[in-house]
Design a protein around this motif. Structure first.
Motif, PDB file in Angstrom:
ATOM      1  N   TRP A  87       0.987  -0.690  -0.450  1.00 26.81           N
ATOM      2  CA  TRP A  87       0.058  -0.078  -0.205  1.00 26.81           C
ATOM      3  C   TRP A  87       0.963   1.302  -0.339  1.00 26.81           C
ATOM      4  N   SER A  88       1.921   1.332   0.767  1.00 19.81           N
ATOM      5  CA  SER A  88       2.674   2.484   1.133  1.00 19.81           C
ATOM      6  C   SER A  88       3.483   2.773  -0.210  1.00 19.81           C
ATOM      7  N   LYS A  89       3.360   1.650  -1.164  1.00 22.48           N
ATOM      8  CA  LYS A  89       4.065   1.671  -3.264  1.00 22.48           C
ATOM      9  C   LYS A  89       2.990   2.929  -4.184  1.00 22.48           C
ATOM     10  N   THR A  90       1.380   2.466  -3.451  1.00 17.37           N
ATOM     11  CA  THR A  90       0.338   2.533  -4.841  1.00 17.37           C
ATOM     12  C   THR A  90       0.456   3.924  -5.299  1.00 17.37           C
ATOM     13  N   SER A  91       0.291   4.530  -6.339  1.00 17.36           N
ATOM     14  CA  SER A  91       0.694   5.825  -6.734  1.00 17.36           C
ATOM     15  C   SER A  91      -0.805   6.846  -6.060  1.00 17.36           C
ATOM     16  N   ARG A  92      -0.155   8.294  -6.002  1.00 13.66           N
ATOM     17  CA  ARG A  92      -1.809   8.752  -5.638  1.00 13.66           C
ATOM     18  C   ARG A  92      -2.830   8.390  -7.030  1.00 13.66           C
ATOM     19  N   GLU A  93      -2.736   8.054  -8.029  1.00 14.99           N
ATOM     20  CA  GLU A  93      -3.764   7.805  -9.040  1.00 14.99           C
ATOM     21  C   GLU A  93      -4.822   6.460  -7.989  1.00 14.99           C
ATOM     22  N   GLU A  94      -4.211   5.520  -7.574  1.00 19.10           N
ATOM     23  CA  GLU A  94      -4.293   4.308  -6.878  1.00 19.10           C
ATOM     24  C   GLU A  94      -4.916   4.954  -5.151  1.00 19.10           C
ATOM     25  N   ARG A  95      -4.651   5.332  -5.350  1.00 17.57           N
ATOM     26  CA  ARG A  95      -5.435   6.176  -3.557  1.00 17.57           C
ATOM     27  C   ARG A  95      -6.880   7.450  -3.347  1.00 17.57           C
ATOM     28  N   LEU A  96      -6.094   7.604  -4.652  1.00 15.59           N
ATOM     29  CA  LEU A  96      -7.681   8.782  -5.728  1.00 15.59           C
ATOM     30  C   LEU A  96      -8.718   7.592  -5.789  1.00 15.59           C
ATOM     31  N   LYS A  97      -8.451   6.907  -5.996  1.00  9.15           N
ATOM     32  CA  LYS A  97      -9.090   6.103  -6.580  1.00  9.15           C
ATOM     33  C   LYS A  97     -10.391   4.901  -5.542  1.00  9.15           C
ATOM     34  N   VAL A  98      -9.621   4.504  -4.482  1.00 12.80           N
ATOM     35  CA  VAL A  98     -10.218   3.964  -3.269  1.00 12.80           C
ATOM     36  C   VAL A  98     -11.035   5.156  -2.807  1.00 12.80           C
ATOM     37  N   LEU A  99     -10.974   6.009  -2.645  1.00 11.74           N
ATOM     38  CA  LEU A  99     -10.813   7.261  -1.747  1.00 11.74           C
ATOM     39  C   LEU A  99     -12.548   7.480  -2.007  1.00 11.74           C
ATOM     40  N   LEU A 100     -12.283   8.083  -3.443  1.00 13.28           N
ATOM     41  CA  LEU A 100     -14.009   8.252  -4.084  1.00 13.28           C
ATOM     42  C   LEU A 100     -14.447   6.818  -4.210  1.00 13.28           C
ATOM     43  N   ALA A 101     -13.947   5.490  -3.943  1.00 15.09           N
ATOM     44  CA  ALA A 101     -14.979   4.146  -3.991  1.00 15.09           C
ATOM     45  C   ALA A 101     -15.310   4.163  -2.641  1.00 15.09           C
ATOM     46  N   ILE A 102     -14.903   4.536  -1.761  1.00 15.09           N
ATOM     47  CA  ILE A 102     -15.415   5.289   0.102  1.00 15.09           C
ATOM     48  C   ILE A 102     -16.414   6.086  -0.306  1.00 15.09           C
ATOM     49  N   GLN A 103     -15.873   7.411  -0.960  1.00 10.15           N
ATOM     50  CA  GLN A 103     -17.115   8.216  -0.822  1.00 10.15           C
ATOM     51  C   GLN A 103     -18.170   8.123  -1.292  1.00 10.15           C
ATOM     52  N   ALA A 104     -18.598   7.517  -2.670  1.00 12.31           N
ATOM     53  CA  ALA A 104     -19.785   6.610  -2.915  1.00 12.31           C
ATOM     54  C   ALA A 104     -20.421   5.471  -2.151  1.00 12.31           C
ATOM     55  N   GLU A 105     -19.655   5.074  -1.199  1.00 10.77           N
ATOM     56  CA  GLU A 105     -20.497   4.252  -0.383  1.00 10.77           C
ATOM     57  C   GLU A 105     -20.549   4.972   0.376  1.00 10.77           C
ATOM     58  N   TYR A 106     -20.049   5.795   1.161  1.00  5.40           N
ATOM     59  CA  TYR A 106     -20.806   7.168   2.564  1.00  5.40           C
ATOM     60  C   TYR A 106     -21.718   7.250   2.453  1.00  5.40           C
ATOM     61  N   GLU A 107     -22.037   8.178   1.261  1.00  2.00           N
ATOM     62  CA  GLU A 107     -23.529   8.929   0.385  1.00  2.00           C
ATOM     63  C   GLU A 107     -24.021   7.949   0.940  1.00  2.00           C
TER      64      GLU A 107
END
Length: 477
Positions: free
Chosen positions: A58-78
């Motif tokens: 996980w520490s080696k993931t890119s900015r884009e990979e982590r953004l994708k995960v956070l956006l998926a969390i945002q969709a579920e949170y909403e």
């Protein structure tokens, strides 16, 4: 009846290694609302091992990979906001409008802010021949309180995810339901196994195991000063980074102008939001001594306008979180009376007509800054009013506190408000109601160390590496 008997470890819902449960009490009814499992040191070992294993990838993931995960969390949170709001009302007594509103909204706001910050955050900076790199610190222990459950989890979990850290969350035992739903949200969003782990339980067991664990690199704790001190002691032998947001006894300075009455009334009413269970609450209301009678009348009006009752109904204030909290607040109210403070409104006992539930009367005292209720954090709907001679005296009183978490200044003269705010020895000052998700939040003195919110929260989860003599790649062509 809710029943949450599994922990979230390594991407799965798992049974506790040593089965033990406790009942959760609804503070509005004093009845059991559900059951959770209490974790053990063995569960912590399992969660830390999962987080350590996941960190290498996980520490080696890119900015884009982590953004994708956070956006998926945002969709579920909403999608699950209403469930979160209902859980918060049930677990800690927040009125429905507050639970479904500001409580859930704070979590959503911090998530959106983390996403925006991550899009442009500079993890690498080249100055001459030196490359400065910000790298994830490692495995993080996140220990959160019950008073603003989604807010406190959000300001830790989302920056930790965004910066490439892995984590173990220990939610509050008194308010565990919303954390359980958030773990379900994170699972549904597809966060890789081991990146986020959650173990419910008591602070004395889980918190101690996490703060002393050799494989935990960083601890972020929000809670009382006394517990924060113990966590720091436990973490010291391992030289862990410790970020703490602790108590407060914040000053709310009302300037001497034509708006004094309405500003005092608003401050008194605002103090009662969340039943006064807010670390940054303006619990010391500083008013001109020459206009104390007018201020008292306004404070009484503001406090009496706060409706108290069943949090599922249309009220402004519900109960406090527990019997222990209720008893502690009552002790402070009695202490204020015994110290000779002038009771403006409220006082001991429950409000009229409420014979069951941990309800406290919205209470206002007039006192001085050297009394117990003037100096100690009560963490309930109890406001103390203190008179000042002039602005210099107001600043002196405000800064005469072992705490320095927040401050408030209200008045018609913006320049004067700004000048007063600059003099306050506190980490977060709201001028005429100012609020900003990107503002650094944290305290001076015994209110803690480190900062959360916005980009400032990212830095808590990052190490700084300097690469001297770094040769940038040659330009193409």
């Amino acid at each position: 009846m809710r029943e949450y008997l599994k922990f979230y470890i390594d991407g799965q819902w798992v049974d506790p290694i040593e089965p033990k449960t406790t009942n959760i009490i609804n503070p509005a009814t004093e009845e059991v609302s559900g059951t959770i499992s209490l974790g053990s040191v063995a569960d912590v070992e399992k969660a830390v091992a999962a987080a350590r294993k996941a960190f290498s990838s996980w520490s080696k993931t890119s900015r884009e990979e982590r953004l994708k995960v956070l956006l998926a969390i945002q969709a579920e949170y909403e999608r699950r906001q209403q469930e979160l709001g209902e859980a918060i009302t049930e677990e800690m007594g927040a009125p429905s409008a507050l639970g479904n509103g500001f409580h859930v909204g704070l979590g959503s706001g911090h998530l959106a802010t983390a996403i925006e910050v991550l899009k442009t955050f500079e993890f690498e900076t080249l100055r001459g021949a030196t490359l400065t790199v910000k790298e994830p610190i490692g495995v993080c222990a996140l220990i959160t309180p019950w008073n603003w459950p989604m807010n406190q989890i959000a300001v830790k979990v989302f920056p930790a995810l965004a910066t490439g850290c892995t984590m173990i969350l220990k939610p509050p035992q008194l308010a565990p339901y919303s954390a359980q739903i958030l773990a379900e949200i994170i699972h549904a969003a597809g966060v890789p196994a081991g990146v986020f782990n959650m173990v419910q339980g008591s602070g004395s067991v889980i918190g101690t195991a996490l703060s002393t664990h050799p494989e935990v690199d960083m601890i972020s704790f929000t809670g009382s000063e006394s517990v924060g001190v113990e966590i720091a002691k436990n973490a010291a032998p391992g030289v862990k980074r410790v970020c703490q947001e602790l108590g407060g006894k914040s000053a709310h300075i009302v300037l001497d102008d034509a708006n004094l009455a309405q500003n005092v009334a608003a401050a008194a009413g605002g103090m009662m939001v969340n039943s006064g269970q807010t670390c940054s609450a303006g619990s010391r209301l500083l008013v001109p001594l020459s206009r104390m009678d007018e201020a008292i009348a306004a404070a009484r009006q503001g406090a009496e306008g706060v409706t108290v009752g069943d949090p599922k109904s249309n009220v402004a204030m519900g109960p406090v979180v527990s019997k222990g909290q209720y008893n502690d607040i009552q002790r402070y109210i009695e202490l204020g009376l015994s110290e000779g403070a002038k009771l403006v409104v409220g006082g001991p006992g429950r409000p009229d007509g409420l014979d069951k539930g941990y309800y406290v009367k919205p209470t206002v005292f007039v006192t001085t800054n050297d009394t117990t209720i003037g100096r100690e954090e009560i963490f309930g709907p109890v406001l103390v009013m203190i008179g000042y001679d002039d602005i210099d005296h107001a600043v002196e009183i405000a800064n005469d506190s072992p705490f320095g978490l927040a401050g408030y200044v209200v008045g018609a003269d913006a320049a004067q408000c700004n000048a007063v705010a600059r003099q306050l020895r506190t980490g977060w000052v709201s001028i005429n109601g100012g609020f900003d998700f990107n503002a650094a939040f944290g305290g001076y003195k015994k209110s803690g160390n480190g900062r959360e919110w916005g980009e400032f929260g990212f830095h808590e989860y990052l190490e700084t590496k300097s690469l001297l003599g770094y040769a940038p790649a040659p330009a193409a062509g």
